[in-house]
Design a protein around this motif. Structure first.
Motif, PDB file in Angstrom:
ATOM      1  N   LEU A 179      45.832  29.335  31.000  1.00  0.00           N
ATOM      2  CA  LEU A 179      46.898  30.268  30.324  1.00  0.00           C
ATOM      3  C   LEU A 179      45.805  31.970  30.621  1.00  0.00           C
ATOM      4  O   LEU A 179      47.114  32.810  30.507  1.00  0.00           O
ATOM      5  N   ALA A 180      44.915  32.287  30.842  1.00  0.00           N
ATOM      6  CA  ALA A 180      44.427  33.158  31.325  1.00  0.00           C
ATOM      7  C   ALA A 180      45.234  33.619  33.432  1.00  0.00           C
ATOM      8  O   ALA A 180      45.570  34.858  32.665  1.00  0.00           O
ATOM      9  N   LEU A 181      45.795  32.443  33.645  1.00  0.00           N
ATOM     10  CA  LEU A 181      45.998  32.844  34.985  1.00  0.00           C
ATOM     11  C   LEU A 181      47.829  33.276  34.260  1.00  0.00           C
ATOM     12  O   LEU A 181      48.411  34.334  35.167  1.00  0.00           O
ATOM     13  N   PHE A 241      38.909  32.848  28.428  1.00  0.00           N
ATOM     14  CA  PHE A 241      40.020  34.092  28.943  1.00  0.00           C
ATOM     15  C   PHE A 241      40.308  35.175  28.160  1.00  0.00           C
ATOM     16  O   PHE A 241      40.638  35.620  29.351  1.00  0.00           O
ATOM     17  N   SER A 242      39.828  35.946  27.400  1.00  0.00           N
ATOM     18  CA  SER A 242      39.561  37.231  27.184  1.00  0.00           C
ATOM     19  C   SER A 242      38.979  37.678  28.437  1.00  0.00           C
ATOM     20  O   SER A 242      39.613  38.630  28.791  1.00  0.00           O
ATOM     21  N   ALA A 243      37.754  36.955  29.645  1.00  0.00           N
ATOM     22  CA  ALA A 243      36.570  37.829  30.057  1.00  0.00           C
ATOM     23  C   ALA A 243      38.425  37.975  31.178  1.00  0.00           C
ATOM     24  O   ALA A 243      37.860  38.852  32.745  1.00  0.00           O
ATOM     25  N   ALA A 244      38.647  37.023  31.785  1.00  0.00           N
ATOM     26  CA  ALA A 244      39.796  36.227  32.741  1.00  0.00           C
ATOM     27  C   ALA A 244      40.816  37.356  32.507  1.00  0.00           C
ATOM     28  O   ALA A 244      40.758  37.863  33.824  1.00  0.00           O
ATOM     29  N   VAL A 245      41.351  38.038  32.361  1.00  0.00           N
ATOM     30  CA  VAL A 245      41.881  38.324  31.973  1.00  0.00           C
ATOM     31  C   VAL A 245      41.482  40.411  32.208  1.00  0.00           C
ATOM     32  O   VAL A 245      42.072  41.278  33.103  1.00  0.00           O
ATOM     33  N   LEU A 246      40.375  40.201  31.569  1.00  0.00           N
ATOM     34  CA  LEU A 246      39.804  41.165  31.453  1.00  0.00           C
ATOM     35  C   LEU A 246      39.340  41.369  33.004  1.00  0.00           C
ATOM     36  O   LEU A 246      39.473  43.329  33.938  1.00  0.00           O
ATOM     37  N   LEU A 247      38.938  40.651  33.963  1.00  0.00           N
ATOM     38  CA  LEU A 247      38.959  41.299  35.074  1.00  0.00           C
ATOM     39  C   LEU A 247      39.390  40.241  36.185  1.00  0.00           C
ATOM     40  O   LEU A 247      39.360  39.373  36.496  1.00  0.00           O
ATOM     41  N   LYS A 279      41.601  41.640  38.501  1.00  0.00           N
ATOM     42  CA  LYS A 279      41.025  42.099  39.516  1.00  0.00           C
ATOM     43  C   LYS A 279      40.690  41.084  41.059  1.00  0.00           C
ATOM     44  O   LYS A 279      40.842  40.956  42.051  1.00  0.00           O
ATOM     45  N   HIS A 280      38.744  40.764  39.651  1.00  0.00           N
ATOM     46  CA  HIS A 280      37.967  40.309  40.904  1.00  0.00           C
ATOM     47  C   HIS A 280      38.547  38.276  40.767  1.00  0.00           C
ATOM     48  O   HIS A 280      38.244  37.715  41.315  1.00  0.00           O
ATOM     49  N   VAL A 281      39.517  38.061  39.597  1.00  0.00           N
ATOM     50  CA  VAL A 281      40.272  36.586  39.794  1.00  0.00           C
ATOM     51  C   VAL A 281      40.841  36.240  40.725  1.00  0.00           C
ATOM     52  O   VAL A 281      41.239  36.184  41.741  1.00  0.00           O
ATOM     53  N   LEU A 282      42.097  37.403  40.952  1.00  0.00           N
ATOM     54  CA  LEU A 282      42.595  37.764  41.878  1.00  0.00           C
ATOM     55  C   LEU A 282      42.245  37.758  43.323  1.00  0.00           C
ATOM     56  O   LEU A 282      43.305  37.342  44.590  1.00  0.00           O
ATOM     57  N   VAL A 283      41.872  37.993  43.702  1.00  0.00           N
ATOM     58  CA  VAL A 283      40.713  38.128  45.254  1.00  0.00           C
ATOM     59  C   VAL A 283      39.760  36.969  45.795  1.00  0.00           C
ATOM     60  O   VAL A 283      40.010  36.833  46.750  1.00  0.00           O
TER      61      VAL A 283
END
Length: 419
Positions: free
Chosen positions: A404-406, A101-107, A109-113
């Motif tokens: 939850l991260a999304l 969860f924390s990694a996804a929130v911090l990254l 921009k890479h998730v939304l791409v």
């Protein structure tokens, strides 16, 4: 002050979790030892640090993470109570889920791409759905697991996340062709077939899960997410009507052709005709819920462990028996809170694709909780899916924290726009 209030929200569920484990220690129950206590401390520390970082980053308390901690704490309490030998592993899954969860929130921009590649997401979704049918293992009557050594993975848990991303990207990109220049088909207004083919493919795969993999819960969940997101993007009642007709026809054909579907329906309609056989699970679930009444019989004082698969599919029944109607209501209100703030987050977005992602994730949480609650109370046929953050299992826990991260990423996007 805001950061401190966010951390205070976490102290109550963590305190309840600590008291619950203390009860098990005093009762000399197996599975709770020094390693377990160390993992409990690690979980608490990871949760508090994560909330502190989120509060500092947001400038105010994040809405989604504290409620996930509340639900996870209940899940750990029930795991410690029902299957104490699995508590260590579940504590590890919670830690891993929060780290992901924390990694996804911090990254973010890479998730939304990923949204720039909708058809790749669609292909990945299909692969995740088909893979268990090819190399999967049947567990609990459903062929939706892949065994890797001593571990098992449920691809459909991650498939629903990919499905949400694919539908959001596809519907946002094709909204105009899905809502304009519609043709009349009987009483329905629909675009040419080539424009809705991806939606029909997703619906068809959901039915394939329903028939071949015997995974009724995932089929209903996937189908519900697809229909809700399609309606939210287009506002067309014709899509909903066609989807319902499609689902009804496929369900009727499946009932006539496949014996396991008829068994599920028979158990649902007439559980008391075979209370010690095929209907044993649902009958014991109903007894547990009735025994719990308003206040419950008390934590670790009931007998929910006589229900098969109680720590996964029927954990809601265990909560109802030991924590009563009040505890059951608190859990449902937790999911309602997630859904409510998901919709608020969706409405705060300026891009349709973000709106659809937030609404899709909120719908997935709420629909999954509803399917489980309806199944164990005999409102719907048994489906066999997990209760997010609460049921035992690594795939479910990590997938829940990814969704939850999304929501957290999009919550921050909405806050920055308002600010």
């Amino acid at each position: 002050m805001l950061e401190r209030s966010g951390i205070n929200l976490l102290l109550w569920p963590l305190l309840a979790l600590g008291c619950g484990i203390g009860v098990l220690i005093l009762g000399h129950r197996p599975g709770v030892d020094n390693v377990t206590l160390g993992l409990f401390g690690a979980v608490s520390l990871v949760m508090l640090v994560t909330e502190g970082v989120l509060s500092h980053s947001f400038g105010k308390t994040a809405r989604f993470f504290p409620i996930a901690v509340f639900l996870s704490a209940i899940g750990l309490l029930m795991t410690a109570r029902l299957v104490p030998q699995m508590l260590k592993m579940q504590l590890c899954w919670v830690i891993l889920g929060i780290v992901v969860f924390s990694a996804a929130v911090l990254l973010k921009k890479h998730v939304l791409v990923l949204l720039d590649y909708p058809y790749s997401l669609g292909i990945l979704c299909l692969v995740l759905l088909i893979l268990p049918l090819i190399i999967g293992t049947e567990i609990g009557g459903s062929r939706n697991w892949i065994a890797i050594g001593s571990f098992t993975i449920q691809p459909s848990e991650f498939g629903k996340i990919v499905l949400i991303l694919f539908l959001a990207a596809y519907l946002a990109d094709h909204r105009d062709v899905l809502t304009e220049n519609l043709r009349q088909f009987f009483v329905f207004k629909m675009p040419p077939l080539r424009f809705i083919a991806p939606l029909l493919l997703i619906w068809g795969m959901a039915m394939l899960l329903f028939v071949v993999a015997r995974d009724l819960g995932s089929a209903l969940l996937f189908f519900g997410i697809a229909v809700f997101m399609t309606y939210m993007a287009t506002g067309s009642k014709s899509y909903v009507a066609v989807a319902m007709l499609f689902f009804s026809a496929a369900s009727s054909v499946s009932y006539m052709l496949f014996s396991h579907v008829r068994v599920r329906v028979a158990i649902w309609l007439h559980p008391w005709q075979d209370p010690s056989g095929m209907a044993y699970q649902i009958v014991q679930s109903l007894f547990a819920i009735g025994t719990g009444s308003i206040w419950g019989v008390g934590y670790a004082h009931g007998n929910p462990d006589i229900i098969p698969a109680v720590h996964t599919d029927f954990v809601f029944s265990a909560i109802a028996e030991e924590l009563g109607f009040l505890g059951m209501t608190a859990v449902l209100l937790g999911y309602l809170y997630l859904f409510y703030h998901s919709i608020r987050t969706a409405l705060s977005q300026t891009r349709l694709v973000y709106t659809l992602i937030a609404a899709g994730c909120g719908t997935a949480f709420m629909l999954q909780a509803f399917i489980i609650a309806a199944g164990v109370t005999k409102f719907l046929p048994l489906t066999g899916i997990t209760l997010p953050f609460i049921s035992y299992g690594g795939s479910s826990m990590i997938a829940s924290y990814l969704m939850l991260a999304l929501l957290t990423i999009l919550e921050k996007e909405g806050n920055e726009r308002v600010g």
